[in-house]
Scaffold this active site. Sequence first.
Site, PDB file in Angstrom:
ATOM      1  N   ASN A 206       0.855  -1.177   0.000  1.00  0.00           N
ATOM      2  CA  ASN A 206       0.000   0.000   0.000  1.00  0.00           C
ATOM      3  C   ASN A 206       0.899   1.238   0.000  1.00  0.00           C
ATOM      4  OD1 ASN A 206       0.758   0.540   2.736  1.00  0.00           O
ATOM      5  ND2 ASN A 206      -0.936  -0.739   3.482  1.00  0.00           N
ATOM      6  N   LYS A 208       1.500   3.592   2.204  1.00  0.00           N
ATOM      7  CA  LYS A 208       2.286   3.753   3.430  1.00  0.00           C
ATOM      8  C   LYS A 208       3.480   2.802   3.427  1.00  0.00           C
ATOM      9  CE  LYS A 208       1.748   3.584   8.497  1.00  0.00           C
ATOM     10  NZ  LYS A 208       2.555   2.389   8.813  1.00  0.00           N
ATOM     11  N   GLU A 209       3.245   1.555   3.037  1.00  0.00           N
ATOM     12  CA  GLU A 209       4.333   0.576   2.990  1.00  0.00           C
ATOM     13  C   GLU A 209       5.384   0.943   1.950  1.00  0.00           C
ATOM     14  OE1 GLU A 209       1.451  -3.168   4.342  1.00  0.00           O
ATOM     15  OE2 GLU A 209       1.825  -2.736   2.222  1.00  0.00           O
ATOM     16  N   ASP A 278      -5.770  -8.295   2.419  1.00  0.00           N
ATOM     17  CA  ASP A 278      -5.774  -9.749   2.214  1.00  0.00           C
ATOM     18  C   ASP A 278      -6.634 -10.122   1.016  1.00  0.00           C
ATOM     19  OD1 ASP A 278      -4.285  -9.818   4.533  1.00  0.00           O
ATOM     20  OD2 ASP A 278      -5.903 -10.569   5.800  1.00  0.00           O
TER      21      ASP A 278
END
Length: 343
Positions: A206, A208-209, A278
């Site tokens: 995502n 942020k990651e 997920d």
Amino acid sequence: MSIQRTVSSLFNRFGQLRVLVVGDVMIDAYLWGKSTRLSPEAPVPIVNRIKTEQRLGGAANVALNVQSMGATPLLCSVVGNDADGKALLQLLQEQGQTAEGIVLSSERPTTVKQRIISGGQQLLRIDSEVETDLSSAERQALVQRFKGLLDTAHVVIFEDYDKGVLSTEVIKELLTLAKQAGVPTVIDPKKKNFLSYKGSTLFKPNLKELKEGLKVDFADADLKSFEAAVDQLQEQLELENVLVTLSERGVFCQASDQTKTYLDAHIRSISDVSGAGDTVVSIAALSLAAGLPLPALAELANLGGGLVCEHVGVVPIDKEQLRQEAQKSQVLQRELATFEVTT
């Protein structure tokens, strides 16, 4: 062929696939209650318990999403040889899933995340876990289970929650095995091992990651800096494809030839974003194994991730609901116009 027939054929194809899911599994525990007053002991709500529930979480929730799409999940992980570990195996059995890839260890506890919920809102989460890497014996046992399941898998999902099952050494060994077997790999990364997945087929962080993994920062609306970060990621890790989820702004995907595609989010009544990632990675992996074009893969995953956000708690995708949504998607109608589902 009409979009309805193409989507139906695609979903039927999903039912023929076997997906090896390796990574951190956990139990998502819920205490559902009612709160009408504050505690006299501290400024916190008092929750009168109504019911409790345990669900499969982490990589096990990815396996549930795979199963909900009609495919066969092959879950591979290490859990504690404790009461929670036995409860997790029981949950797998109740779902009709194999525990062939699960290693029981006396050296670490089973990860449990307990959520306290009142009035449809999460008030508190209590985590029971360790984040240390696997021991040598645990690592060897995991690799052996992985090898035994890889022979029949059509795609491998690496589901990393930074709980220790996937270390740099384990990732490198399992990626090598998958490449040697010609099985595509899909990565759902976290911060610690973010740069360890060199040469994978599809990498799905995502926003942020992405920032944390590359140690960069920029405004979310700064598309130039965002695309530069994706270019850096793709080059540094030698990735074939990248799929970045952008929350309420939808998703972005970039192919091996650096073709870029932005897809808007679909308007939803958001109740809980837990487990949406997920669902996205599960649908993306199935779509990859089925040979979908990258934009179509991204759109189907985008639809699925939005649908599960309409439910409270971590829940797998509803296949029939997703099918209906997919048949109405203009993006899929365009991308699948010349696509033929092979069996």
